[in-house]
Design an enzyme around this catalytic site. Structure first.
Site, short mmCIF file in Angstrom:
data_model
loop_
_atom_site.label_atom_id
_atom_site.label_comp_id
_atom_site.label_asym_id
_atom_site.label_seq_id
_atom_site.Cartn_x
_atom_site.Cartn_y
_atom_site.Cartn_z
N SER A 119 0.83 -1.20 0.00
CA SER A 119 0.00 0.00 0.00
C SER A 119 0.87 1.24 0.00
O SER A 119 0.37 2.34 -0.19
CB SER A 119 -0.90 0.01 1.23
OG SER A 119 -0.12 -0.01 2.40
N HIS A 140 -3.38 -3.94 -5.15
CA HIS A 140 -3.60 -3.54 -3.76
C HIS A 140 -5.00 -3.94 -3.31
O HIS A 140 -5.99 -3.35 -3.75
CB HIS A 140 -3.38 -2.01 -3.62
CG HIS A 140 -3.50 -1.54 -2.22
ND1 HIS A 140 -3.93 -0.28 -1.88
CD2 HIS A 140 -3.24 -2.17 -1.04
CE1 HIS A 140 -3.93 -0.17 -0.56
NE2 HIS A 140 -3.52 -1.29 -0.04
N GLU A 152 -6.95 -2.09 -6.24
CA GLU A 152 -6.29 -1.06 -7.06
C GLU A 152 -5.22 -1.77 -7.89
O GLU A 152 -4.32 -2.40 -7.33
CB GLU A 152 -5.64 0.00 -6.16
CG GLU A 152 -6.66 0.83 -5.39
CD GLU A 152 -6.02 1.85 -4.46
OE1 GLU A 152 -6.45 3.01 -4.46
OE2 GLU A 152 -5.09 1.49 -3.71
N ASN A 190 -5.63 5.37 -0.30
CA ASN A 190 -4.89 5.93 0.84
C ASN A 190 -4.60 7.41 0.67
O ASN A 190 -4.50 8.14 1.65
CB ASN A 190 -3.60 5.14 1.07
CG ASN A 190 -3.88 3.83 1.79
OD1 ASN A 190 -4.91 3.71 2.46
ND2 ASN A 190 -3.00 2.87 1.65
N1 CAA Z 1 -12.61 -11.49 7.50
C1 CAA Z 1 -13.58 -12.06 6.75
N2 CAA Z 1 -14.88 -11.68 6.80
C2 CAA Z 1 -15.20 -10.69 7.65
C3 CAA Z 1 -14.25 -10.06 8.47
C4 CAA Z 1 -12.91 -10.50 8.37
N3 CAA Z 1 -11.93 -9.94 9.09
N4 CAA Z 1 -14.88 -9.11 9.20
C5 CAA Z 1 -16.17 -9.17 8.87
N5 CAA Z 1 -16.36 -10.10 7.92
C6 CAA Z 1 -17.64 -10.44 7.24
C7 CAA Z 1 -18.63 -10.98 8.21
O1 CAA Z 1 -18.49 -12.37 8.36
C8 CAA Z 1 -19.95 -10.62 7.54
O2 CAA Z 1 -20.26 -11.54 6.51
P1 CAA Z 1 -21.80 -11.91 6.12
O3 CAA Z 1 -22.40 -10.63 5.60
O4 CAA Z 1 -21.65 -12.98 5.08
O5 CAA Z 1 -22.43 -12.39 7.40
C9 CAA Z 1 -19.65 -9.28 6.87
O6 CAA Z 1 -18.22 -9.21 6.73
C10 CAA Z 1 -20.12 -8.11 7.68
O7 CAA Z 1 -19.52 -8.23 8.97
P2 CAA Z 1 -20.20 -7.80 10.34
O8 CAA Z 1 -21.68 -7.93 10.21
O9 CAA Z 1 -19.52 -8.52 11.46
O10 CAA Z 1 -19.76 -6.32 10.58
P3 CAA Z 1 -19.91 -5.06 9.64
O11 CAA Z 1 -21.20 -5.05 8.90
O12 CAA Z 1 -19.52 -3.91 10.49
O13 CAA Z 1 -18.76 -5.25 8.53
C11 CAA Z 1 -16.60 -4.63 7.81
C12 CAA Z 1 -17.41 -5.36 8.89
C13 CAA Z 1 -16.78 -5.34 6.47
C14 CAA Z 1 -15.15 -4.72 8.24
C15 CAA Z 1 -17.14 -3.15 7.70
O14 CAA Z 1 -17.17 -2.57 8.98
C16 CAA Z 1 -16.31 -2.30 6.79
O15 CAA Z 1 -16.47 -2.32 5.59
N6 CAA Z 1 -15.41 -1.46 7.38
C17 CAA Z 1 -14.51 -0.63 6.62
C18 CAA Z 1 -13.27 -1.42 6.30
C19 CAA Z 1 -12.30 -0.63 5.50
O16 CAA Z 1 -12.44 0.57 5.29
N7 CAA Z 1 -11.28 -1.35 5.02
C20 CAA Z 1 -10.25 -0.73 4.26
C21 CAA Z 1 -9.16 -0.36 5.19
S1 CAA Z 1 -7.94 0.55 4.32
C22 CAA Z 1 -6.92 -0.63 3.73
O17 CAA Z 1 -7.07 -1.81 3.91
C23 CAA Z 1 -5.87 -0.09 2.88
C24 CAA Z 1 -4.57 0.16 3.43
O18 CAA Z 1 -3.64 0.10 2.69
C25 CAA Z 1 -4.34 0.62 4.84
#
Ligand code: CAA
Length: 297
Positions: A119, A140, A152, A190
């Site tokens: 990233s 990414h 990405e 990012n």
């Molecule tokens: N691994 C696999 N599946 C996961 C998981 C994980 N760590 N966390 C949650 N899930 C799944 C759950 O099992 C659930 O699946 P179903 O719909 O099939 O039941 C689904 O995701 C939704 O989970 P929850 O209901 O527990 O919780 P939620 O609705 O709050 O979703 C989330 C969790 C998907 C993480 C959501 O909160 C989200 O989209 N958050 C934002 C995450 C984000 O912005 N990520 C990018 C970070 S930046 C990055 O990665 C780049 C970098 O370079 C730093």
């Protein structure tokens, strides 16, 4: 060129997530880790994630077995010699990545596509470690990889357009949505999300609102799945600090400069979820508590 077999180096959070996605898409996937213990741990986490999907009824049990049958874990990079695509997902450290790519260059077949999941490390600097920089690009993925739809796909000045298009199409075959971007620090996501999270910290420092209220505002007012402090803890404060510094070094703009509070949290070992404490305390993971000393005055 068709991508039929995939190699992944690194089986941590990102590598094991990518392996889950490629094996689920039907591709034989070889995962390489530095030790057997790390390899076993990564594949066991992957297996637990698949098990949860089976329990929820979103994956038939026989498909879990088929996915696992397509996965092979090893500590020997020579096992990647025949892969059509190799994705590197090791530690975000240029020297470590260069060392790995120099060694893989002599192992992986010449027509393979080489990709880094970085990233923040320059794709251009990495590609100079191999004798086929035109076959090198960035892929990414986002955390959690099995859930987040975006990839990405990053090209450099010398990426072969055919290699690039093959990879964009391959990303679609994985069930992900590719976006096209170029090798500038932060790519698209990012570049936008890091200054947003740094601004949330500055707002907290200035007493604009409390941690839960700032989080609530962005969840309920803007429909974000997580507020900025929960997201910061999720990504890792050390990771955010590291990426912010890289962006600041490149662009020299104040919006990328990490605030003092972020620096002090990282220096205190409060790295977010992974260390149990960041802007929240995760002693009870179901009900994270905001850290008191960061309430506005
Ligand atoms: N691994 C696999 N599946 C996961 C998981 C994980 N760590 N966390 C949650 N899930 C799944 C759950 O099992 C659930 O699946 P179903 O719909 O099939 O039941 C689904 O995701 C939704 O989970 P929850 O209901 O527990 O919780 P939620 O609705 O709050 O979703 C989330 C969790 C998907 C993480 C959501 O909160 C989200 O989209 N958050 C934002 C995450 C984000 O912005 N990520 C990018 C970070 S930046 C990055 O990665 C780049 C970098 O370079 C730093």
């Amino acid at each position: 060129m068709e991508i039929r077999t995939v190699g992944i180096v690194g089986c941590g959070l990102m590598g094991s997530g990518i392996a889950q996605v490629t094996a689920t898409a039907g591709l034989p996937t070889t995962v390489v880790e530095a030790s057997q213990e790390l390899c076993d741990r990564g594949l066991s986490n992957l297996s637990k994630r698949l098990e949860r999907l089976v329990e929820k009824g979103s994956l038939p049990a026989e498909q879990k077995a088929a996915i696992q049958g397509r996965l092979r874990g090893t500590t020997d990079t020579a096992q990647l010699s025949n892969c059509d695509l190799v994705i590197e997902a090791i530690i975000e450290n240029l020297e470590e990545k260069l060392k790995l790519w120099r060694s893989l260059d002599g192992i992986v077949k010449p027509e393979a596509i080489l990709a880094s999941n970085t990233s923040s490390v320059s794709i251009t600097q990495m590609m100079m470690a191999v004798r086929r920089p035109e076959r090198f690009l960035g892929m990414h993925f986002f955390n959690p990889v099995p859930v987040m739809e975006l990839v990405e796909v990053v090209k450099t000045l010398v990426t072969d357009p055919q290699v690039y298009e093959t990879d964009v199409e391959f990303t679609r075959q994985l069930g992900k949505t590719p976006v096209r971007t170029t090798d500038r620090p932060g790519f698209i996501v990012n570049r936008l999300v890091i200054p947003y999270m740094l601004d949330a910290i500055r707002a907290l420092e200035e007493g604009v609102g409390s941690i839960p209220d700032i989080d609530r505002s962005m969840k309920l007012g803007c429909g974000h799945p997580m507020g900025p402090f929960i997201l910061l803890d999720f990504i890792g404060l050390d990771t955010t600090y590291y990426i912010a510094n890289i962006l600041f070094e490149e662009f020299h703009e104040a919006r990328f400069a990490p605030p003092g509070l972020l620096k002090r949290l990282v220096a205190s070992g409060r790295l977010g979820r992974k260390s149990g404490k960041g802007f929240y305390d995760y002693s009870d993971p179901g009900a994270p508590k905001p850290l008191d000393q960061f309430q506005p005055l």
